[in-house]
Motif scaffolding. Structure first.
Motif, short mmCIF file in Angstrom:
data_model
loop_
_atom_site.label_atom_id
_atom_site.label_comp_id
_atom_site.label_asym_id
_atom_site.label_seq_id
_atom_site.Cartn_x
_atom_site.Cartn_y
_atom_site.Cartn_z
N GLY A 118 -6.39 -7.80 16.43
CA GLY A 118 -6.15 -7.00 15.25
C GLY A 118 -5.64 -7.67 13.99
N GLY A 119 -4.77 -8.67 14.08
CA GLY A 119 -4.16 -9.24 12.89
C GLY A 119 -5.02 -10.22 12.14
N PHE A 120 -6.19 -10.55 12.67
CA PHE A 120 -7.05 -11.55 12.07
C PHE A 120 -7.37 -11.27 10.62
CE2 PHE A 120 -9.85 -8.18 13.00
CZ PHE A 120 -10.92 -8.30 12.15
N PHE A 121 -7.61 -10.04 10.28
CA PHE A 121 -8.09 -9.67 8.97
C PHE A 121 -6.97 -9.54 7.95
CE2 PHE A 121 -9.08 -6.39 5.84
CZ PHE A 121 -10.20 -6.94 5.26
N TRP A 122 -5.89 -8.92 8.34
CA TRP A 122 -4.83 -8.59 7.40
C TRP A 122 -4.13 -9.82 6.84
CZ3 TRP A 122 -5.61 -4.05 5.68
CH2 TRP A 122 -6.16 -3.07 6.51
N SER A 123 -4.17 -10.95 7.53
CA SER A 123 -3.52 -12.15 7.02
C SER A 123 -4.18 -12.66 5.74
CB SER A 123 -3.51 -13.24 8.09
OG SER A 123 -4.84 -13.62 8.40
N ARG A 124 -5.37 -12.19 5.44
CA ARG A 124 -6.09 -12.59 4.22
C ARG A 124 -5.54 -11.92 2.96
NH1 ARG A 124 -9.86 -16.58 4.46
NH2 ARG A 124 -11.26 -16.34 6.21
N PHE A 125 -4.78 -10.84 3.14
CA PHE A 125 -4.34 -10.04 2.00
C PHE A 125 -2.85 -9.75 2.10
CE2 PHE A 125 -8.77 -9.05 2.89
CZ PHE A 125 -9.34 -9.37 1.67
N ALA A 126 -2.24 -9.51 0.94
CA ALA A 126 -0.82 -9.13 0.88
C ALA A 126 -0.72 -7.63 0.64
CB ALA A 126 -0.15 -9.88 -0.26
N ALA A 127 0.44 -7.07 0.91
CA ALA A 127 0.65 -5.64 0.69
C ALA A 127 0.35 -5.26 -0.76
CB ALA A 127 2.08 -5.25 1.06
N ARG A 128 0.64 -6.15 -1.70
CA ARG A 128 0.41 -5.85 -3.12
C ARG A 128 -1.09 -5.73 -3.46
NH1 ARG A 128 1.85 -11.15 -2.87
NH2 ARG A 128 0.26 -12.62 -3.55
N ASP A 129 -1.96 -6.17 -2.55
CA ASP A 129 -3.41 -6.07 -2.77
C ASP A 129 -3.95 -4.68 -2.46
OD1 ASP A 129 -3.58 -8.76 -3.51
OD2 ASP A 129 -3.89 -9.41 -1.43
N PHE A 130 -3.08 -3.81 -1.94
CA PHE A 130 -3.49 -2.45 -1.58
C PHE A 130 -2.75 -1.44 -2.43
CE2 PHE A 130 -4.60 -4.94 2.06
CZ PHE A 130 -5.75 -4.34 2.55
N ARG A 131 -3.37 -0.28 -2.55
CA ARG A 131 -2.71 0.84 -3.23
C ARG A 131 -2.95 2.09 -2.40
NH1 ARG A 131 -6.57 1.23 -8.57
NH2 ARG A 131 -8.52 1.58 -7.48
N ILE A 132 -2.04 3.04 -2.56
CA ILE A 132 -2.19 4.32 -1.88
C ILE A 132 -2.88 5.27 -2.83
CG2 ILE A 132 -0.97 6.25 -0.83
CD1 ILE A 132 1.21 4.28 0.00
N LEU A 133 -3.99 5.81 -2.39
CA LEU A 133 -4.76 6.74 -3.22
C LEU A 133 -4.30 8.18 -3.09
CD1 LEU A 133 -8.40 5.41 -2.74
CD2 LEU A 133 -6.83 4.96 -4.64
#
Length: 136
Positions: A118-133
């Motif tokens: 599972g963690g393979f993908f998320w290490s590519r991005f930081a929390a700041r790269d996401f937003r809550i819609l």
């Protein structure tokens, strides 16, 4: 709904919102489309069950050196987003289990550890790269 299918990764395109598991589910009721919540976290970083998140569409994915399956997932997260639909030990995507098929349907385009760890993908991005819609 929201699961990643082998044929989507083979085609290099996912044309729907995904579902993610997250460890920090907020206390209180869920947001639609969720119908229940087992959230037990109050405070910053907690997200309500049913919230829709999105990978920042301004990120140029072509500059990140993503594997084809990672690109397909990241693009789906930019275009369609993902719904928080499960409490998990961390942040995880949901795939159709390879045991649902006679052979491994992901062989050749998705590393085995991607489905199980599972963690393979998320290490590519930081929390700041996401937003809550969607969130109250």
């Amino acid at each position: 709904a929201g699961l990643i299918w082998p044929h989507e990764l083979a085609a290099g395109e996912i044309q729907h919102a995904l579902i993610v598991g997250y460890s920090q589910i907020r206390t209180g009721g869920p947001l639609t489309p969720a119908t229940a919540s087992d959230g037990q976290v109050a405070g910053r970083g907690a997200i309500p069950m049913g919230a829709r998140i999105q990978l920042d569409p301004r990120i140029d994915l072509s500059t990140l050196g993503l594997a084809p399956y990672e690109y397909a997932i990241a693009r789906a997260l930019q275009v369609y987003g993902a719904f928080v639909g499960d409490t998990a030990g961390g942040v995880c995507l949901r795939f159709i289990n390879p045991y649902s098929f006679a052979g491994n349907p992901y062989q050749g385009f998705l590393p085995a550890e991607a489905v199980t760890e599972g963690g393979f993908f998320w290490s590519r991005f930081a929390a700041r790269d996401f937003r809550i819609l969607s969130s109250p």
